[in-house]
Design an enzyme around this catalytic site. Structure first.
Site, PDB file in Angstrom:
ATOM      1  N   ARG A 100       9.588  31.208  42.996  1.00  0.00           N
ATOM      2  CA  ARG A 100       9.204  31.956  44.195  1.00  0.00           C
ATOM      3  C   ARG A 100      10.018  33.232  44.336  1.00  0.00           C
ATOM      4  O   ARG A 100       9.592  34.193  44.972  1.00  0.00           O
ATOM      5  CB  ARG A 100       9.335  31.066  45.435  1.00  0.00           C
ATOM      6  CG  ARG A 100       8.259  29.974  45.474  1.00  0.00           C
ATOM      7  CD  ARG A 100       8.275  29.226  46.777  1.00  0.00           C
ATOM      8  NE  ARG A 100       9.378  28.314  46.883  1.00  0.00           N
ATOM      9  CZ  ARG A 100       9.310  26.996  46.678  1.00  0.00           C
ATOM     10  NH1 ARG A 100       8.173  26.441  46.342  1.00  0.00           N
ATOM     11  NH2 ARG A 100      10.363  26.226  46.819  1.00  0.00           N
ATOM     12  N   PHE A 137      -3.352  26.538  45.673  1.00  0.00           N
ATOM     13  CA  PHE A 137      -2.557  25.315  45.807  1.00  0.00           C
ATOM     14  C   PHE A 137      -1.263  25.680  46.553  1.00  0.00           C
ATOM     15  O   PHE A 137      -0.158  25.436  46.076  1.00  0.00           O
ATOM     16  CB  PHE A 137      -2.232  24.691  44.434  1.00  0.00           C
ATOM     17  CG  PHE A 137      -3.442  24.448  43.566  1.00  0.00           C
ATOM     18  CD1 PHE A 137      -4.170  23.278  43.700  1.00  0.00           C
ATOM     19  CD2 PHE A 137      -3.861  25.379  42.619  1.00  0.00           C
ATOM     20  CE1 PHE A 137      -5.281  23.027  42.904  1.00  0.00           C
ATOM     21  CE2 PHE A 137      -4.976  25.151  41.819  1.00  0.00           C
ATOM     22  CZ  PHE A 137      -5.680  23.974  41.962  1.00  0.00           C
ATOM     23  N   ASP A 184      -5.238  25.560  50.215  1.00  0.00           N
ATOM     24  CA  ASP A 184      -4.791  24.199  49.865  1.00  0.00           C
ATOM     25  C   ASP A 184      -5.778  23.201  50.465  1.00  0.00           C
ATOM     26  O   ASP A 184      -6.392  23.457  51.499  1.00  0.00           O
ATOM     27  CB  ASP A 184      -3.380  23.915  50.400  1.00  0.00           C
ATOM     28  CG  ASP A 184      -2.700  22.770  49.647  1.00  0.00           C
ATOM     29  OD1 ASP A 184      -1.859  23.048  48.763  1.00  0.00           O
ATOM     30  OD2 ASP A 184      -3.017  21.599  49.927  1.00  0.00           O
ATOM     31  N   ASN A 241     -10.976  23.016  48.623  1.00  0.00           N
ATOM     32  CA  ASN A 241     -10.744  22.636  47.233  1.00  0.00           C
ATOM     33  C   ASN A 241     -10.757  23.926  46.408  1.00  0.00           C
ATOM     34  O   ASN A 241     -11.741  24.667  46.422  1.00  0.00           O
ATOM     35  CB  ASN A 241     -11.862  21.696  46.788  1.00  0.00           C
ATOM     36  CG  ASN A 241     -11.619  21.159  45.397  1.00  0.00           C
ATOM     37  OD1 ASN A 241     -11.016  21.813  44.544  1.00  0.00           O
ATOM     38  ND2 ASN A 241     -12.097  19.951  45.166  1.00  0.00           N
ATOM     39  N   ASP A 261      -0.627  27.226  41.190  1.00  0.00           N
ATOM     40  CA  ASP A 261       0.439  26.208  41.087  1.00  0.00           C
ATOM     41  C   ASP A 261      -0.139  24.825  41.408  1.00  0.00           C
ATOM     42  O   ASP A 261       0.144  24.247  42.466  1.00  0.00           O
ATOM     43  CB  ASP A 261       1.570  26.576  42.066  1.00  0.00           C
ATOM     44  CG  ASP A 261       2.758  25.639  41.932  1.00  0.00           C
ATOM     45  OD1 ASP A 261       2.885  24.983  40.881  1.00  0.00           O
ATOM     46  OD2 ASP A 261       3.567  25.575  42.877  1.00  0.00           O
ATOM     47  N   CYS A 288       3.173  21.456  36.150  1.00  0.00           N
ATOM     48  CA  CYS A 288       4.291  20.577  36.521  1.00  0.00           C
ATOM     49  C   CYS A 288       4.168  19.238  35.805  1.00  0.00           C
ATOM     50  O   CYS A 288       4.790  18.259  36.193  1.00  0.00           O
ATOM     51  CB  CYS A 288       4.375  20.399  38.027  1.00  0.00           C
ATOM     52  SG  CYS A 288       2.924  19.647  38.739  1.00  0.00           S
TER      53      CYS A 288
HETATM   54  C1  LIG Z   1       2.549  21.580  43.147  1.00  0.00           C
HETATM   55  S1  LIG Z   1       1.986  21.633  44.799  1.00  0.00           S
HETATM   56  C2  LIG Z   1       2.075  23.347  45.170  1.00  0.00           C
HETATM   57  C3  LIG Z   1       3.447  23.813  45.581  1.00  0.00           C
HETATM   58  C4  LIG Z   1       3.506  25.153  46.246  1.00  0.00           C
HETATM   59  N1  LIG Z   1       2.934  26.198  45.439  1.00  0.00           N
HETATM   60  C5  LIG Z   1       4.943  25.489  46.603  1.00  0.00           C
HETATM   61  O1  LIG Z   1       5.498  26.488  46.107  1.00  0.00           O
HETATM   62  O2  LIG Z   1       5.531  24.767  47.396  1.00  0.00           O
HETATM   63  C6  LIG Z   1       0.256  21.349  44.642  1.00  0.00           C
HETATM   64  C7  LIG Z   1      -0.568  21.503  45.909  1.00  0.00           C
HETATM   65  O3  LIG Z   1      -1.940  21.411  45.538  1.00  0.00           O
HETATM   66  C8  LIG Z   1      -2.671  20.828  46.599  1.00  0.00           C
HETATM   67  N2  LIG Z   1      -3.962  20.386  46.008  1.00  0.00           N
HETATM   68  C9  LIG Z   1      -4.184  19.339  45.170  1.00  0.00           C
HETATM   69  N3  LIG Z   1      -5.455  19.362  44.716  1.00  0.00           N
HETATM   70  C10 LIG Z   1      -6.056  20.455  45.281  1.00  0.00           C
HETATM   71  C11 LIG Z   1      -7.353  21.036  45.177  1.00  0.00           C
HETATM   72  N4  LIG Z   1      -8.302  20.509  44.398  1.00  0.00           N
HETATM   73  N5  LIG Z   1      -7.602  22.172  45.883  1.00  0.00           N
HETATM   74  C12 LIG Z   1      -6.650  22.716  46.677  1.00  0.00           C
HETATM   75  N6  LIG Z   1      -5.393  22.226  46.790  1.00  0.00           N
HETATM   76  C13 LIG Z   1      -5.099  21.111  46.097  1.00  0.00           C
HETATM   77  C14 LIG Z   1      -1.757  19.786  47.179  1.00  0.00           C
HETATM   78  O4  LIG Z   1      -2.097  19.506  48.519  1.00  0.00           O
HETATM   79  C15 LIG Z   1      -0.380  20.474  47.010  1.00  0.00           C
HETATM   80  O5  LIG Z   1      -0.027  21.116  48.203  1.00  0.00           O
END
Ligand SMILES: C[S@@+](CC[C@H](N)C(=O)[O-])C[C@H]1O[C@@H](n2cnc3c(N)ncnc32)[C@H](O)[C@@H]1O
Length: 262
Positions: free
Chosen positions: A79, A96, A118, A145, A166, A206
């Site tokens: 970040r 995400f 998200d 989504n 991400d 990740c």
């Molecule tokens: C690895 S985390 C992201 C971390 C964030 N970028 C940060 O810096 O804190 C992944 C995120 O993807 C979201 N997520 C999972 N599947 C998703 C989808 N199909 N569409 C949108 N968001 C999604 C989850 O709710 C979660 O918040």
């Protein structure tokens, strides 16, 4: 960690003098590893929400209800790196976004607008509170989504100066790699198409199983399909709270590649 608990907890108390310690246990990991740990407070007192500082931003973290620890601490370095690629007045896309952590950093670095997407309503709700807490405006929050929203953004002719992808771990084991790579191909191809010429795209994996080389292969193949050239401008891995021990290969699990999209 479960086996080392009797050693780790006293050491944490001794070194960090915490007010409390909360133990998170993912059901998936507990079943795969056959451990019977319970989730909850295991030392002192832990409030539901805490506020933490990261760089010059404050974030609200909901410990029991948040995903993982409630905050993706492992992306702290990433970040910071992203700020180097934000031009004054830039328009950003944070895919995400969780609680808006990249989005807030982009605005701090000079972006005028960021679309943050998200699927989790709780994450978006907290993201809005984080923006308020830091007196930051310019973020448009979208609970959706990502896979559905990408085609829509392209069909509307939208484009961005900086795009962050991400996603969660798509490959928890080796068998899931082919599907995960298909997911990455879709995300990266659309991400490239949504990046303005001379703009930047950052993509992260990740999952230990989706390696740096996988990401590079997918970037090359997506760039070919999109007829765009990519110049690598930076790379990152997880920050220090998840140490990368050379002799334990799966400790290098988070990889990030930053490209200029020509
Ligand atoms: C690895 S985390 C992201 C971390 C964030 N970028 C940060 O810096 O804190 C992944 C995120 O993807 C979201 N997520 C999972 N599947 C998703 C989808 N199909 N569409 C949108 N968001 C999604 C989850 O709710 C979660 O918040």
């Amino acid at each position: 960690m479960s086996k080392l608990k009797d050693w780790v907890i006293p050491a944490l108390i001794d070194l960090l003098k915490p007010k409390g310690i909360y133990q998170k246990v993912s059901e998936y990991v507990a079943s795969v590893e056959g451990i019977e740990e319970k989730e909850g407070i295991i030392y002192g007192e832990v409030p539901e929400e805490v506020i933490l500082w990261e760089h010059d931003l404050k974030f609200i973290v909901n410990i029991p209800e948040g995903q993982k620890t409630g905050f993706f601490l492992d992306q702290r370095k990433a970040r910071k790196i992203i700020r180097n690629f934000v031009k004054q007045g830039a328009e950003g896309l944070d895919l995400f976004c969780h609680t808006g952590n990249f989005a807030l950093n982009m605005i701090k670095a000079g972006a005028s607008k960021v679309l943050a997407v998200d699927i989790s309503s709780k994450a978006i709700e907290l993201g809005k509170k984080n923006a308020e807490l830091n007196q930051i405006s310019g973020i448009e929050w979208l609970e959706a989504n990502v896979f559905d929203i990408l085609k829509k953004l392209i069909s509307e002719g939208r484009s961005f100066d900086i795009v962050v992808i991400d996603p969660p771990s798509f490959a928890k084991n080796r068998a899931a790699i082919p599907n995960a790579l298909r997911g990455y191909k879709e995300l990266i191809l659309r991400g490239i198409q949504l990046t303005k010429p001379g703009g930047y795209l950052a993509v992260y994996s990740c999952s230990f199983h989706i390696t740096r080389e996988h990401l590079l292969e997918v970037l090359i193949s997506a760039a070919r399909d999109a007829r765009r050239q990519l110049r690598v401008v930076a790379e990152s891995f997880q920050d220090l709270d998840h140490p990368w021990i050379l002799q334990i290969p799966n400790t290098l699990y988070l990889k990030g590649i930053y490209v200029e999209v020509l």
